[in-house]
Design a protein around this motif. Sequence first.
Motif, short mmCIF file in Angstrom:
data_model
loop_
_atom_site.label_atom_id
_atom_site.label_comp_id
_atom_site.label_asym_id
_atom_site.label_seq_id
_atom_site.Cartn_x
_atom_site.Cartn_y
_atom_site.Cartn_z
N PHE A 122 -3.12 -3.18 -1.40
CA PHE A 122 -3.66 -3.70 -0.16
C PHE A 122 -4.28 -2.54 0.62
O PHE A 122 -3.58 -1.61 1.00
CB PHE A 122 -2.53 -4.35 0.64
N LYS A 123 -5.59 -2.58 0.85
CA LYS A 123 -6.28 -1.50 1.52
C LYS A 123 -6.48 -1.82 2.99
O LYS A 123 -7.01 -2.87 3.35
CB LYS A 123 -7.63 -1.23 0.86
N GLY A 124 -6.06 -0.91 3.86
CA GLY A 124 -6.22 -1.09 5.29
C GLY A 124 -7.40 -0.30 5.83
O GLY A 124 -8.07 0.44 5.10
N THR A 125 -7.65 -0.45 7.11
CA THR A 125 -8.73 0.27 7.79
C THR A 125 -8.12 1.33 8.70
O THR A 125 -7.29 1.02 9.56
CB THR A 125 -9.57 -0.70 8.66
N ARG A 126 -8.52 2.58 8.48
CA ARG A 126 -8.01 3.64 9.35
C ARG A 126 -8.70 3.56 10.71
O ARG A 126 -9.94 3.55 10.79
CB ARG A 126 -8.24 5.02 8.73
N THR A 159 0.85 -1.19 0.00
CA THR A 159 0.00 0.00 0.00
C THR A 159 0.88 1.23 0.00
O THR A 159 2.01 1.20 0.51
CB THR A 159 -0.95 0.01 1.22
N VAL A 160 0.37 2.30 -0.57
CA VAL A 160 1.12 3.56 -0.67
C VAL A 160 0.32 4.66 0.02
O VAL A 160 -0.88 4.79 -0.19
CB VAL A 160 1.38 3.94 -2.15
N SER A 195 -1.48 -6.40 11.16
CA SER A 195 -0.40 -5.45 11.41
C SER A 195 -0.98 -4.04 11.43
O SER A 195 -2.03 -3.77 10.86
CB SER A 195 0.69 -5.57 10.35
N VAL A 196 -0.25 -3.14 12.09
CA VAL A 196 -0.66 -1.75 12.20
C VAL A 196 0.46 -0.87 11.66
O VAL A 196 1.64 -1.13 11.89
CB VAL A 196 -1.00 -1.37 13.66
N VAL A 197 0.08 0.19 10.95
CA VAL A 197 1.02 1.15 10.39
C VAL A 197 0.73 2.52 10.99
O VAL A 197 -0.42 2.95 11.04
CB VAL A 197 0.92 1.21 8.85
N LEU A 198 1.80 3.20 11.44
CA LEU A 198 1.69 4.55 11.99
C LEU A 198 2.31 5.54 11.01
O LEU A 198 3.43 5.34 10.54
CB LEU A 198 2.42 4.63 13.34
N PHE A 206 -3.34 2.74 10.80
CA PHE A 206 -4.08 1.90 9.86
C PHE A 206 -3.88 0.43 10.23
O PHE A 206 -2.75 -0.01 10.49
CB PHE A 206 -3.60 2.12 8.42
N LEU A 207 -4.97 -0.32 10.25
CA LEU A 207 -4.94 -1.76 10.54
C LEU A 207 -5.07 -2.54 9.23
O LEU A 207 -5.94 -2.26 8.41
CB LEU A 207 -6.09 -2.13 11.48
N PHE A 208 -4.18 -3.53 9.04
CA PHE A 208 -4.20 -4.38 7.85
C PHE A 208 -4.39 -5.83 8.28
O PHE A 208 -3.72 -6.30 9.19
CB PHE A 208 -2.90 -4.23 7.06
N ASP A 209 -5.31 -6.52 7.59
CA ASP A 209 -5.62 -7.91 7.89
C ASP A 209 -5.23 -8.76 6.69
O ASP A 209 -5.91 -8.76 5.66
CB ASP A 209 -7.11 -8.05 8.20
N LEU A 210 -4.14 -9.51 6.80
CA LEU A 210 -3.65 -10.32 5.69
C LEU A 210 -4.51 -11.55 5.46
O LEU A 210 -4.56 -12.09 4.36
CB LEU A 210 -2.20 -10.75 5.92
N GLU A 211 -5.22 -12.01 6.49
CA GLU A 211 -6.01 -13.23 6.35
C GLU A 211 -7.12 -13.05 5.32
O GLU A 211 -7.34 -13.92 4.47
CB GLU A 211 -6.62 -13.62 7.69
N SER A 212 -7.82 -11.92 5.37
CA SER A 212 -8.90 -11.68 4.41
C SER A 212 -8.36 -11.62 2.99
O SER A 212 -9.00 -12.07 2.05
CB SER A 212 -9.62 -10.37 4.75
#
Length: 204
Positions: free
Chosen positions: A76-80, A29-30, A49-52, A59-65
Amino acid sequence: MYSVHWFIVKVGDFGSNSNSVRLVYVGGTVFKACCVVHACWSPHVLEESVVLLENGALFLFDLESRLDNDISNSYFKGTRLKVLWDNNGYGSSGNYKWLSCEFSWHPRVLTVARSDAIFLVDLRFNECSVTYLMKIEMLHMYAPIEKEQFRVLSTISSDSFHFVLASDSLLLLCDVRKPFTPVLQWAHSIDKTSYIDVFRLLIG
């Protein structure tokens, strides 16, 4: 500086070599408007994983889905996460920088570090709860440096309640259950501390 990429290391039978190892690209993701400060894996839910970002956004990213859906698109789209720093009165009041984020004792509880403060972010309920764990002004009686700032935060993998924190001149062992009260502290003479790791010492 503006992107995060996820890979999987697979070991197994890939043709004639049963011990072969492959690096598989999962996605990336960018963040076009803001730099990435830190990213961390969850010790509770291994696919998360979480990105700061440098503006404090999480942002929370769920690789399982993503793996379950077998998506071909590499984006890859995360959830803010709904952490409103300014609305809660935790906005930075000076020239301070966001440093890092780590999962705490629960999959939806984070420890987030800024150069002037350490926060506990609780996302278990509908409204995010943010509380202070440590403020830089608390160290002024111990720290010889006039403009003391926090530099590094690291969690302890064997104990999800404790974390280690370094400022310009102090190294602190802290407990999320005891805000503003370091368990132990030491003075150090390391210039521009940038990384800490914690290892469990086995005696016997």
